[in-house]
Design an enzyme around this catalytic site. Sequence first.
Site, mmCIF file in Angstrom:
data_model
loop_
_atom_site.group_PDB
_atom_site.id
_atom_site.type_symbol
_atom_site.label_atom_id
_atom_site.label_comp_id
_atom_site.label_asym_id
_atom_site.label_seq_id
_atom_site.Cartn_x
_atom_site.Cartn_y
_atom_site.Cartn_z
ATOM 1 N N THR A 186 31.480 -17.716 -45.247
ATOM 2 C CA THR A 186 31.380 -18.626 -44.100
ATOM 3 C C THR A 186 31.533 -17.796 -42.831
ATOM 4 O O THR A 186 32.167 -16.744 -42.850
ATOM 5 C CB THR A 186 32.458 -19.723 -44.159
ATOM 6 O OG1 THR A 186 32.486 -20.411 -42.890
ATOM 7 C CG2 THR A 186 33.850 -19.166 -44.426
ATOM 8 N N ARG B 233 15.915 -22.294 -37.930
ATOM 9 C CA ARG B 233 16.807 -21.141 -38.180
ATOM 10 C C ARG B 233 17.425 -21.248 -39.580
ATOM 11 O O ARG B 233 17.886 -22.299 -39.988
ATOM 12 C CB ARG B 233 17.899 -21.111 -37.122
ATOM 13 C CG ARG B 233 18.938 -19.994 -37.292
ATOM 14 C CD ARG B 233 20.150 -20.469 -38.036
ATOM 15 N NE ARG B 233 21.241 -19.491 -38.009
ATOM 16 C CZ ARG B 233 22.374 -19.624 -38.699
ATOM 17 N NH1 ARG B 233 22.564 -20.678 -39.471
ATOM 18 N NH2 ARG B 233 23.307 -18.707 -38.627
ATOM 19 N N THR C 159 31.215 -24.307 -42.553
ATOM 20 C CA THR C 159 30.522 -24.344 -43.840
ATOM 21 C C THR C 159 31.498 -24.660 -44.976
ATOM 22 O O THR C 159 32.696 -24.442 -44.835
ATOM 23 C CB THR C 159 29.914 -22.941 -44.044
ATOM 24 O OG1 THR C 159 28.879 -22.781 -43.093
ATOM 25 C CG2 THR C 159 29.373 -22.707 -45.417
ATOM 26 N N GLY D 251 20.355 -19.413 -41.996
ATOM 27 C CA GLY D 251 21.488 -18.492 -41.975
ATOM 28 C C GLY D 251 21.704 -17.815 -43.311
ATOM 29 O O GLY D 251 20.804 -17.717 -44.147
HETATM 30 N N1 ASP Z 1 27.496 -19.232 -42.244
HETATM 31 C C1 ASP Z 1 26.950 -20.442 -41.701
HETATM 32 C C2 ASP Z 1 25.633 -20.133 -41.051
HETATM 33 O O1 ASP Z 1 25.539 -19.159 -40.335
HETATM 34 C C3 ASP Z 1 27.833 -21.106 -40.704
HETATM 35 C C4 ASP Z 1 29.248 -21.362 -41.143
HETATM 36 O O2 ASP Z 1 29.803 -20.659 -41.976
HETATM 37 O O3 ASP Z 1 29.840 -22.321 -40.637
HETATM 38 O O4 ASP Z 1 24.721 -20.888 -41.200
#
Ligand code: ASP
Length: 311
Positions: free
Chosen positions: A232, A209, A181, A211
């Site tokens: 992240t 989904r 992210t 997040g």
């Molecule tokens: N936090 C992000 C998610 O779960 C993924 C990431 O940080 O790469 O969607």
Amino acid sequence: MPPAASPAIIVHGGAGSLGSDDPASSGGADAPRLEGVRRACEAGQAVLRAGGSALDAVETAVRVLEDDPTYNAGTGATLTAAGDVELDASIMDGETLRCGAVAVVKDVRNPVTLARAVMERSQHVLLAGPGASAFAREAGIPPYENALLVTARQRARWEEARAAAAGTGPAGTLPGKKFGTVGAVARDARGHLAAATSTGGMQLKLPGRVGDTPLIGCGTYADDALAAVSCTGHGERIIQLTLARFVADRVGRGATPMDAAREAIAALGRRVRGEGGVIVVGPRGEVGFAHNTPVMSRAWTTPDGDVVAEL
Ligand code: ASP
């Protein structure tokens, strides 16, 4: 109130593993990750130096990272179990506490800008799926083909992850746990804070989904009186701790941004066995960061105006 400090920005390009374990890369794979966060930080810093707002600075920095195929956001985002890209993003203004977010967006090049449009041009905080796309068109953000967001590297990772996941565990299993992210937090010359985060989510996520990234208080938070935070890592775990607000609260109670970041990541590991990272800027422009993954690419401005980039 302490006297005004200089503007500051810190950006991240995601918590995750070292480039050397990436089958799509060879030695030196981490260099682009460092260059990208440095470039994004410099772009945000240029906005702040020109007297721009923290909000403009974080949007600018995140757009640079969304357009960089190295990161899991915008172009180069990770693929869902169905093999396409679904993007999540959010932005928050610490002065007014206004915020905007989008989830499960498939046809926008820069979802952080759409999140800002939701904040500024709708009555809502979070728009998802086809409704978010329809709003993008109303806001004058042109459609962008999903296939253009998909890079050859992510397609190869998807093939490999799908083969590894075949016949193992429930749907939505996430082999390899690669993150990536992007996010930015900033303080401008007027003392206002802002935060923004953007992601393709987790590899092989089930379609639909959502997040932590577009959930205010989970992946993103900004309040001039507390701190600005971008997270992240494993989103489901970050949501359980409302991690961004967790960090901001600690700063509000007197912790330095660095200590607050470390405390939050310790809690993420201890309480929910989560993996991830955070970046923080405090009300006086002090930066903080922490991660419990092998790396988290990041770049920030020093009080002298230099930019430091690290993995
Ligand atoms: N936090 C992000 C998610 O779960 C993924 C990431 O940080 O790469 O969607």
